[in-house]
Design an enzyme around this catalytic site. Sequence first.
Site, mmCIF file in Angstrom:
data_model
loop_
_atom_site.group_PDB
_atom_site.id
_atom_site.type_symbol
_atom_site.label_atom_id
_atom_site.label_comp_id
_atom_site.label_asym_id
_atom_site.label_seq_id
_atom_site.Cartn_x
_atom_site.Cartn_y
_atom_site.Cartn_z
ATOM 1 N N ASP A 191 1.612 -7.745 4.442
ATOM 2 C CA ASP A 191 0.515 -7.425 4.636
ATOM 3 C C ASP A 191 0.791 -9.765 4.130
ATOM 4 O OD1 ASP A 191 -1.820 -8.452 2.572
ATOM 5 O OD2 ASP A 191 -1.685 -7.078 0.947
ATOM 6 N N HIS A 230 -0.953 -11.154 3.034
ATOM 7 C CA HIS A 230 -2.309 -11.636 0.831
ATOM 8 C C HIS A 230 -3.372 -12.850 1.404
ATOM 9 C CE1 HIS A 230 -2.630 -11.339 -2.775
ATOM 10 N NE2 HIS A 230 -2.602 -9.215 -1.963
ATOM 11 N N HIS A 242 -7.519 0.933 1.282
ATOM 12 C CA HIS A 242 -6.788 0.604 0.452
ATOM 13 C C HIS A 242 -7.050 1.637 -0.806
ATOM 14 C CE1 HIS A 242 -6.923 -2.989 -3.045
ATOM 15 N NE2 HIS A 242 -5.706 -2.813 -2.969
ATOM 16 N N ASN A 262 -9.656 -4.857 -10.984
ATOM 17 C CA ASN A 262 -8.388 -5.547 -11.667
ATOM 18 C C ASN A 262 -8.647 -7.166 -11.895
ATOM 19 O OD1 ASN A 262 -5.934 -5.593 -11.860
ATOM 20 N ND2 ASN A 262 -5.403 -5.436 -9.761
ATOM 21 N N GLU A 298 -1.829 -7.632 7.809
ATOM 22 C CA GLU A 298 -3.252 -7.521 7.133
ATOM 23 C C GLU A 298 -3.513 -9.026 6.110
ATOM 24 O OE1 GLU A 298 -2.630 -4.704 4.194
ATOM 25 O OE2 GLU A 298 -4.031 -5.991 2.542
ATOM 26 N N TYR A 309 4.488 -12.586 -3.433
ATOM 27 C CA TYR A 309 3.557 -11.159 -3.503
ATOM 28 C C TYR A 309 3.941 -10.258 -3.116
ATOM 29 C CZ TYR A 309 0.262 -7.731 -2.228
ATOM 30 O OH TYR A 309 -0.145 -6.128 -2.228
ATOM 31 N N TRP A 368 -3.963 -16.623 -4.185
ATOM 32 C CA TRP A 368 -2.666 -15.765 -4.147
ATOM 33 C C TRP A 368 -2.652 -14.190 -3.700
ATOM 34 C CZ3 TRP A 368 -3.230 -10.438 -6.410
ATOM 35 C CH2 TRP A 368 -1.649 -10.054 -6.527
ATOM 36 N N ARG A 371 5.453 -0.591 4.474
ATOM 37 C CA ARG A 371 5.177 -1.462 4.648
ATOM 38 C C ARG A 371 6.246 -2.567 3.504
ATOM 39 N NH1 ARG A 371 0.739 -4.976 0.336
ATOM 40 N NH2 ARG A 371 2.441 -4.988 -0.528
ATOM 41 N N GLU A 386 -9.768 -5.281 1.561
ATOM 42 C CA GLU A 386 -9.455 -4.436 0.751
ATOM 43 C C GLU A 386 -10.316 -5.746 -0.456
ATOM 44 O OE1 GLU A 386 -5.219 -5.091 0.418
ATOM 45 O OE2 GLU A 386 -5.517 -6.996 -1.586
ATOM 46 N N GLU A 406 -3.303 3.659 2.259
ATOM 47 C CA GLU A 406 -2.280 3.143 1.546
ATOM 48 C C GLU A 406 -2.084 3.931 0.419
ATOM 49 O OE1 GLU A 406 -3.553 -0.698 -0.120
ATOM 50 O OE2 GLU A 406 -1.282 -1.077 -0.940
ATOM 51 N N HIS A 421 4.788 1.615 0.059
ATOM 52 C CA HIS A 421 5.508 -0.158 -0.258
ATOM 53 C C HIS A 421 6.885 -0.232 0.238
ATOM 54 C CE1 HIS A 421 1.666 -1.712 -1.792
ATOM 55 N NE2 HIS A 421 0.878 -0.819 -1.127
ATOM 56 N N ARG A 464 -9.929 -1.604 5.415
ATOM 57 C CA ARG A 464 -9.918 -1.611 4.817
ATOM 58 C C ARG A 464 -10.474 -1.418 3.605
ATOM 59 N NH1 ARG A 464 -5.420 -0.951 3.359
ATOM 60 N NH2 ARG A 464 -4.859 -2.832 1.788
HETATM 61 O O1 KDG Z 1 -2.820 -3.248 -1.577
HETATM 62 C C1 KDG Z 1 -1.928 -3.819 -1.280
HETATM 63 O O2 KDG Z 1 -2.513 -4.643 0.482
HETATM 64 C C2 KDG Z 1 -2.715 -5.470 -1.895
HETATM 65 O O3 KDG Z 1 -3.207 -6.313 -1.292
HETATM 66 C C3 KDG Z 1 -3.108 -4.951 -3.205
HETATM 67 C C4 KDG Z 1 -4.024 -6.323 -4.178
HETATM 68 O O4 KDG Z 1 -3.011 -7.279 -4.744
HETATM 69 C C5 KDG Z 1 -4.379 -5.519 -5.527
HETATM 70 O O5 KDG Z 1 -4.407 -4.972 -5.227
HETATM 71 C C6 KDG Z 1 -5.285 -6.857 -6.145
HETATM 72 O O6 KDG Z 1 -5.728 -6.314 -7.294
HETATM 73 MG MG MG Z 2 -3.633 -5.664 0.732
#
Ligand code: KDG
Ligand code: MG
Length: 402
Positions: free
Chosen positions: A210, A212, A312, A37, A236, A159, A402, A147, A262, A339, A122, A283
């Site tokens: 998450d 993040h 993931h 990505n 997470e 996020y 991020w 989630r 992930e 997920e 989600h 993950r």
């Molecule tokens: O699905 C998740 O747990 C994520 O953290 C998604 C990520 O931000 C996403 O895959 C980044 O490309």
């Molecule tokens: Mg994640």
Amino acid sequence: MQIISGKVIVTCPGRNFVTLKLETDEGIYGIGDATLNGREQAVVAYLQEHVIPCLTGRDPHQVEDTWQYLYRGAYWRRGPVTMCAIAAVDTALWDIKAKAAGLPLYQLLGGRSRQAVLVYGHANGRDIDETAEQVGKYIDMGYRAIRAQCGVPGLASTYGVAADKLFYEPADADLPTENTWSTEKYLLHVPQLFERLRNEFGFGPHLLHDAHHRLTPIEAARLGRDLEPYRLFWLEDSVACENQQSFRLIRQHTTTPLAVGEVFNSIYDCQQLIAEQLIDYIRTSVVHAGGITQLRRIASLAELYHVRTGCHGATDLSPVCMGVALHFDTWVPNFGIQEYMRHSEATDEVFPHDYHFADGYLHTGETPGHGVDIDEALAAKYPYQRAFLPVNRLEDGTMFNW
Ligand SMILES: O=C(O)C(=O)C[C@H](O)[C@H](O)CO
Ligand SMILES: [Mg+2]
């Protein structure tokens, strides 16, 4: 059987996907996901310039040998670009092998260990009320694990909170969007969200969250402890884990289960966390961690230490990756959860597949191979569009995660 050609297909039915297609002299072909990505074209070039030329004439049944050839043969090992490219080749070869055997992929991995794959969806909202409403909708759709992510008072965006509730897509701009972050505000808010969700929905549904990669170890320890009364399935990516010793500190302070991985692309990224039993769920995914061949080694290592899988499955992992993950999940003995972020209708049309959702589970199909294809004519109608993930700054302007 011999590989006679390889091509890379880039398509953007709402978001970018990179797919490798390997063809053989016997008419069987295999496909693999190679999407990274926000950095898609780096993998395209790696495949086209440095991988595909080495594959012509090879026996597609030699999956392990090809994996080692690409991994060791590059000299420059690991890294997301390399491992996505290897993953795509590995996935396409497993697809060919299973099609040649006339069997769904999970049968080659060791057969069925479960009837279906528990998934989490989600739910998110701008505030606690909206998030609770969304969690209710996921429960109504049949999800058993959800989630929950929520806007934070005083922060314009964060996020995991989407404009479109069902199809979250963070890679949304031609240049990176800038967000603003405050850990203090976040840490005060998240426990209130889960208190509300448990009060409203009880302890039946599994709840996940998450962070993040945004906390320090002591902040993560505090959040884990604050969330203990709400019995999360997992917390997470609480810290960015280049320094894996961080998890020792978190672990000493909380019994909230921890998930990570992930962004990992190698078994060595997982080794310490697993062997020291610092996490509960790993993950790593098919596409980012070198394909089935490495993912199953990671899972086998994890099994020794009571760590379970939780692959993931965001929307940037294509339906090809999802289909393969489901075969892996159907087999892997130490399965935890998968997920499942829904792809858009346009994406599902480009990638016809035989898996389906019912009653909170994804069901793997019985088509020989991994059961996902690509409609090349349709894919060609959606040309590549550059898109970046957002970046994050603290309120004083400092660059952050991020
Ligand atoms: O699905 C998740 O747990 C994520 O953290 C998604 C990520 O931000 C996403 O895959 C980044 O490309
Ligand atoms: Mg994640």
